[in-house]
Design an enzyme around this catalytic site. Sequence first.
Site, PDB file in Angstrom:
ATOM      1  CG  ASP A   1       2.632  -3.928   1.039  1.00 53.35           C
ATOM      2  OD1 ASP A   1       2.510  -4.639   0.033  1.00 53.35           O
ATOM      3  OD2 ASP A   1       3.109  -2.767   1.009  1.00 53.35           O
TER       4      ASP A   1
ATOM      5  CG  HIS B   1      -1.736   2.064  -1.029  1.00 55.80           C
ATOM      6  ND1 HIS B   1      -1.332   2.229   0.282  1.00 55.80           N
ATOM      7  CD2 HIS B   1      -0.705   1.442  -1.665  1.00 55.80           C
ATOM      8  CE1 HIS B   1      -0.105   1.726   0.422  1.00 55.80           C
ATOM      9  NE2 HIS B   1       0.289   1.235  -0.733  1.00 55.80           N
TER      10      HIS B   1
END
Length: 302
Positions: free
Chosen positions: A159, A122
């Site tokens: 993920d 991220h």
Amino acid sequence: MSIPIAWTELYAHPLPEGHRFPMEKYDLIPQQLMYEGTIESHQIFAPEPLTEAQILRVHESSYWERLKHQQLSKKEQRESGFPLSDRLVERETIICNGTVLGARAALNGAQCAFNVAGGTHHAYRDKAEGFCLLNDIALGAMELLEDTSVNQVLVIDLDVHQGNGTAKIFEDDDRVFTFSMHGDRNYPFRKERSDIDVPMPDGIADDAYLELLHTHLKEIKDRVKPDFVFFQAGVDILASDKLGKLGVSLAGCQERDALVFDFCSELGIPLQVSMGGGYSPRIADIVDAHANTYRLAMRKFT
Ligand SMILES: [Zn+2]
């Protein structure tokens, strides 16, 4: 041949009481793997922090300066998800170097390398987000592209959360092909554009999940000829995960890893594996799922 594994004590740097990030898994995963005899202590290496020159291969200097000197705004700190400190920033530079060094080792003969943390997908060039300060896979990819014979990198990000930072960093860079399978209705709610995005509905279970992965790996084989793979192996796809919202079983999660490992070994492509997320309420479930990724790699690659 032995699989190198990046880990230091700082990986499980304690957070203030009540913080929801499961830091203790970074100690428990290597402990479990050594206890059961899956790995031996000589496989574990302790990375030093990345140099600034390495960090600036990916990250904007104005961001890095502010991160390093604890000068992020309140909003930026909140978005990072962490109570930032010098030690946490140092921890991130060490974890990211674990990915960089692992990638180099995999490329130089080990074929496969692990990082007990990482998968900080991220993090953008210029901002921290969702427990990610610096993007380890982006840093590893740039290092290989600039310093080695690698010309084409593939990122397989499985993920449950989209690899938004990685997708954005390489949006205009053909040398890095980004593939992300993630919960459509999960964080980040504003998705970036990867080369292949596979948004999945809540509750998806083993058969449908594995079929999607299988189909897309086949498509990738036709579209890109990578020299190196970075695998973000988050286990927050598990039905037991409190953030994931999907319905994948522990066995299904290991089937997932098998598809990725077989993809790489059939094509003879070295890979680096970063752990990514895992937020099941029982820490034993998190550790077991991550440990499964190592157990399988040790069977396939040694
Ligand atoms: Zn995640």
